[in-house]
Design a protein around this motif. Structure first.
Motif, PDB file in Angstrom:
ATOM      1  N   SER A 128      -2.980  -6.101   4.511  1.00 34.16           N
ATOM      2  CA  SER A 128      -4.417  -5.949   4.243  1.00 34.16           C
ATOM      3  C   SER A 128      -4.833  -4.480   4.311  1.00 34.16           C
ATOM      4  O   SER A 128      -5.584  -3.994   3.466  1.00 34.16           O
ATOM      5  N   GLY A 129      -4.322  -3.785   5.308  1.00 30.86           N
ATOM      6  CA  GLY A 129      -4.627  -2.359   5.437  1.00 30.86           C
ATOM      7  C   GLY A 129      -4.078  -1.540   4.280  1.00 30.86           C
ATOM      8  O   GLY A 129      -4.744  -0.627   3.783  1.00 30.86           O
ATOM      9  N   LYS A 130      -2.865  -1.865   3.850  1.00 28.22           N
ATOM     10  CA  LYS A 130      -2.277  -1.141   2.715  1.00 28.22           C
ATOM     11  C   LYS A 130      -3.049  -1.423   1.424  1.00 28.22           C
ATOM     12  O   LYS A 130      -3.224  -0.530   0.594  1.00 28.22           O
ATOM     13  N   LEU A 131      -3.505  -2.655   1.235  1.00 28.08           N
ATOM     14  CA  LEU A 131      -4.303  -2.967   0.049  1.00 28.08           C
ATOM     15  C   LEU A 131      -5.640  -2.237   0.076  1.00 28.08           C
ATOM     16  O   LEU A 131      -6.094  -1.719  -0.950  1.00 28.08           O
ATOM     17  N   LEU A 132      -6.257  -2.169   1.256  1.00 29.58           N
ATOM     18  CA  LEU A 132      -7.503  -1.413   1.389  1.00 29.58           C
ATOM     19  C   LEU A 132      -7.264   0.067   1.103  1.00 29.58           C
ATOM     20  O   LEU A 132      -8.011   0.702   0.356  1.00 29.58           O
ATOM     21  N   GLN A 133      -6.196   0.612   1.693  1.00 28.42           N
ATOM     22  CA  GLN A 133      -5.856   2.014   1.436  1.00 28.42           C
ATOM     23  C   GLN A 133      -5.561   2.255  -0.031  1.00 28.42           C
ATOM     24  O   GLN A 133      -6.008   3.263  -0.610  1.00 28.42           O
ATOM     25  N   GLY A 134      -4.856   1.338  -0.672  1.00 25.93           N
ATOM     26  CA  GLY A 134      -4.560   1.472  -2.099  1.00 25.93           C
ATOM     27  C   GLY A 134      -5.812   1.439  -2.959  1.00 25.93           C
ATOM     28  O   GLY A 134      -5.962   2.221  -3.886  1.00 25.93           O
ATOM     29  N   GLY A 135      -6.708   0.511  -2.641  1.00 28.81           N
ATOM     30  CA  GLY A 135      -7.970   0.423  -3.381  1.00 28.81           C
ATOM     31  C   GLY A 135      -8.808   1.678  -3.240  1.00 28.81           C
ATOM     32  O   GLY A 135      -9.355   2.193  -4.216  1.00 28.81           O
ATOM     33  N   LEU A 136      -8.908   2.181  -2.022  1.00 30.14           N
ATOM     34  CA  LEU A 136      -9.665   3.410  -1.786  1.00 30.14           C
ATOM     35  C   LEU A 136      -9.019   4.609  -2.494  1.00 30.14           C
ATOM     36  O   LEU A 136      -9.715   5.456  -3.057  1.00 30.14           O
ATOM     37  N   SER A 137      -7.692   4.661  -2.463  1.00 27.05           N
ATOM     38  CA  SER A 137      -6.996   5.748  -3.159  1.00 27.05           C
ATOM     39  C   SER A 137      -7.243   5.701  -4.655  1.00 27.05           C
ATOM     40  O   SER A 137      -7.416   6.738  -5.293  1.00 27.05           O
ATOM     41  N   PHE A 138      -7.258   4.506  -5.219  1.00 28.37           N
ATOM     42  CA  PHE A 138      -7.521   4.353  -6.643  1.00 28.37           C
ATOM     43  C   PHE A 138      -8.941   4.824  -6.981  1.00 28.37           C
ATOM     44  O   PHE A 138      -9.161   5.550  -7.948  1.00 28.37           O
ATOM     45  N   ILE A 139      -9.900   4.431  -6.155  1.00 28.73           N
ATOM     46  CA  ILE A 139     -11.301   4.786  -6.408  1.00 28.73           C
ATOM     47  C   ILE A 139     -11.564   6.281  -6.251  1.00 28.73           C
ATOM     48  O   ILE A 139     -12.209   6.896  -7.083  1.00 28.73           O
ATOM     49  N   ILE A 140     -11.030   6.833  -5.177  1.00 31.45           N
ATOM     50  CA  ILE A 140     -11.269   8.258  -4.891  1.00 31.45           C
ATOM     51  C   ILE A 140     -10.577   9.112  -5.921  1.00 31.45           C
ATOM     52  O   ILE A 140     -11.066  10.055  -6.436  1.00 31.45           O
TER      53      ILE A 140
END
Length: 75
Positions: free
Chosen positions: A63-75
């Motif tokens: 879950s944390g990696k998916l959140l980090q991945g999503g934020l990285s994609f957005i930023i």
């Protein structure tokens, strides 16, 4: 060279990112950031092997990696 660079990036991050970087797409950098944040299957299996004896949840890590991945994609 693999037919699907996105799947290749998820399985083997170094070669996959190199393949993705050679593509000319508008979303190249966000997609590469996403895959770098997710770290690939190899890292997932390594983390799983380390945290299993301690009773820690792999679901929380994923879950944390998916959140980090999503934020990285957005930023």
């Amino acid at each position: 060279m693999p037919h699907n660079p996105y799947l290749y990036s998820f399985v083997e991050i170094t070669g996959g990112i190199k393949t993705l970087s050679q593509e000319c797409t508008a979303y190249k950098l966000p997609v590469i950031s996403l895959f770098l944040a997710l770290s690939g299957l190899s890292v997932l299996f390594q983390v799983s092997a380390i945290i299993q004896p301690f009773g820690l949840s792999l679901k929380t890590y994923i879950s944390g990696k998916l959140l980090q991945g999503g934020l990285s994609f957005i930023i």
